[in-house]
Motif scaffolding. Structure first.
Motif, PDB file in Angstrom:
ATOM      1  N   ASP A 278       0.804  -1.217   0.000  1.00  0.00           N
ATOM      2  CA  ASP A 278       0.000   0.000   0.000  1.00  0.00           C
ATOM      3  C   ASP A 278       0.844   1.276   0.000  1.00  0.00           C
ATOM      4  O   ASP A 278       0.489   2.262  -0.637  1.00  0.00           O
ATOM      5  CB  ASP A 278      -0.908  -0.030   1.245  1.00  0.00           C
TER       6      ASP A 278
ATOM      7  N   GLY B 136       1.941   1.765  -3.603  1.00  0.00           N
ATOM      8  CA  GLY B 136       0.963   1.513  -4.660  1.00  0.00           C
ATOM      9  C   GLY B 136       1.403   0.455  -5.650  1.00  0.00           C
ATOM     10  O   GLY B 136       1.270   0.622  -6.861  1.00  0.00           O
TER      11      GLY B 136
ATOM     12  N   VAL C   1      -0.333  -0.301  -9.168  1.00  0.00           N
ATOM     13  CA  VAL C   1      -1.762  -0.530  -8.988  1.00  0.00           C
ATOM     14  C   VAL C   1      -2.599   0.045 -10.130  1.00  0.00           C
ATOM     15  O   VAL C   1      -3.543  -0.590 -10.590  1.00  0.00           O
ATOM     16  CB  VAL C   1      -2.217   0.041  -7.616  1.00  0.00           C
ATOM     17  N   GLU C   2      -2.241   1.227 -10.610  1.00  0.00           N
ATOM     18  CA  GLU C   2      -3.097   1.911 -11.597  1.00  0.00           C
ATOM     19  C   GLU C   2      -2.785   1.545 -13.051  1.00  0.00           C
ATOM     20  O   GLU C   2      -3.485   1.979 -13.949  1.00  0.00           O
ATOM     21  CB  GLU C   2      -3.002   3.435 -11.415  1.00  0.00           C
TER      22      GLU C   2
ATOM     23  N   SER D  16      -7.828  -1.311   3.004  1.00  0.00           N
ATOM     24  CA  SER D  16      -7.611   0.051   2.501  1.00  0.00           C
ATOM     25  C   SER D  16      -8.421   0.258   1.233  1.00  0.00           C
ATOM     26  O   SER D  16      -8.802  -0.702   0.558  1.00  0.00           O
ATOM     27  CB  SER D  16      -6.124   0.274   2.198  1.00  0.00           C
TER      28      SER D  16
ATOM     29  N   MET E 164      -7.272   1.417  -1.474  1.00  0.00           N
ATOM     30  CA  MET E 164      -6.437   0.974  -2.585  1.00  0.00           C
ATOM     31  C   MET E 164      -6.676  -0.504  -2.896  1.00  0.00           C
ATOM     32  O   MET E 164      -6.748  -0.903  -4.062  1.00  0.00           O
ATOM     33  CB  MET E 164      -4.946   1.205  -2.275  1.00  0.00           C
TER      34      MET E 164
ATOM     35  N   GLN F  70     -10.003  -0.806  -4.729  1.00  0.00           N
ATOM     36  CA  GLN F  70      -9.893  -0.282  -6.098  1.00  0.00           C
ATOM     37  C   GLN F  70      -9.145  -1.275  -6.996  1.00  0.00           C
ATOM     38  O   GLN F  70      -9.522  -1.484  -8.153  1.00  0.00           O
ATOM     39  CB  GLN F  70      -9.176   1.084  -6.103  1.00  0.00           C
TER      40      GLN F  70
END
Length: 202
Positions: A143, A146, A161-162, A186, A188, A191
């Motif tokens: 986390d 990311g 992550v994105e 979380s 994140m 998502q």
């Protein structure tokens, strides 16, 4: 409006419950005791790294702007304590150093490969690379920076992550079946699960 708000809440609660089934909270027991640093205090930027050897063991020595350094045996240990900025700083340094040369040290070669796959998935590996890979052993979220990490039988892949990576449908299904390992719940994590679930599985 109240009725619509209630329906939306029920739907959101249902989705959260479904997503929770894809999560596994595993507090990090490997964590080495370190001096607690308040979250508001930003670590000085990374200005360099080198391979430090002690007997048969080799470590990454990460050097910060204030002259302090930290040793890491493997890349995933860095991810536990790095911020996204730290990762970006390290990537820029490694990329600049090996722009026209190839790493000599095995650890540097691994570091370059991990960072390249993470930041340049179109260069690091292709969809075909996954055809020969086998069972997903575990899937973890870091986390603080990311990054989510996928450990398979023959390879360990670190992903932002994105970003979208060329994961094949069978790998995506195995990831969800194995559950995403997290230290704590979380936004994140939720998502990321939504992002993976939305990708085509056929």
């Amino acid at each position: 409006m109240q009725e619509n708000a209630k329906k939306q809440k029920v739907e959101d609660d249902k989705e959260t419950t479904e997503l929770k089934q894809c999560l596994e909270i595993i507090p990090d027991e490997e964590e080495v005791t370190i001096d607690a640093i308040p979250l508001a205090v930003k670590s000085p930027s990374i200005v360099g790294w080198k391979i430090h050897k002690e007997g048969r063991k080799s470590y990454y020595q990460i050097i910060r702007a204030d002259g302090k350094s930290q040793m890491y045996m493997i890349f995933s240990h860095m991810l536990k304590s790095f911020s996204r900025e730290d990762l970006e700083d390290l990537y820029k340094l490694v990329k600049a150093k090996y722009k026209s040369t190839r790493p000599v040290e095995d650890l540097d070669l691994l570091l370059l490969g991990d960072l390249k796959t993470m930041f340049e998935p179109h260069v690091g590996f292709s969809r075909e690379d996954f055809e020969d890979l086998h069972k997903v052993l575990d899937w973890k979220l870091y986390d603080s920076c990311g990054v989510h990490s996928l450990r398979m039988q023959h390879v360990h892949i670190h992903m932002l992550v994105e970003k979208k990576y060329p994961l094949i449908p069978s790998t995506l299904l195995m990831m969800l079946e194995n559950k995403l390992q997290i230290d704590y719940e979380s936004e994140m994590a939720y998502q990321l699960l939504k992002f993976i679930i939305k990708q085509p599985k056929k």
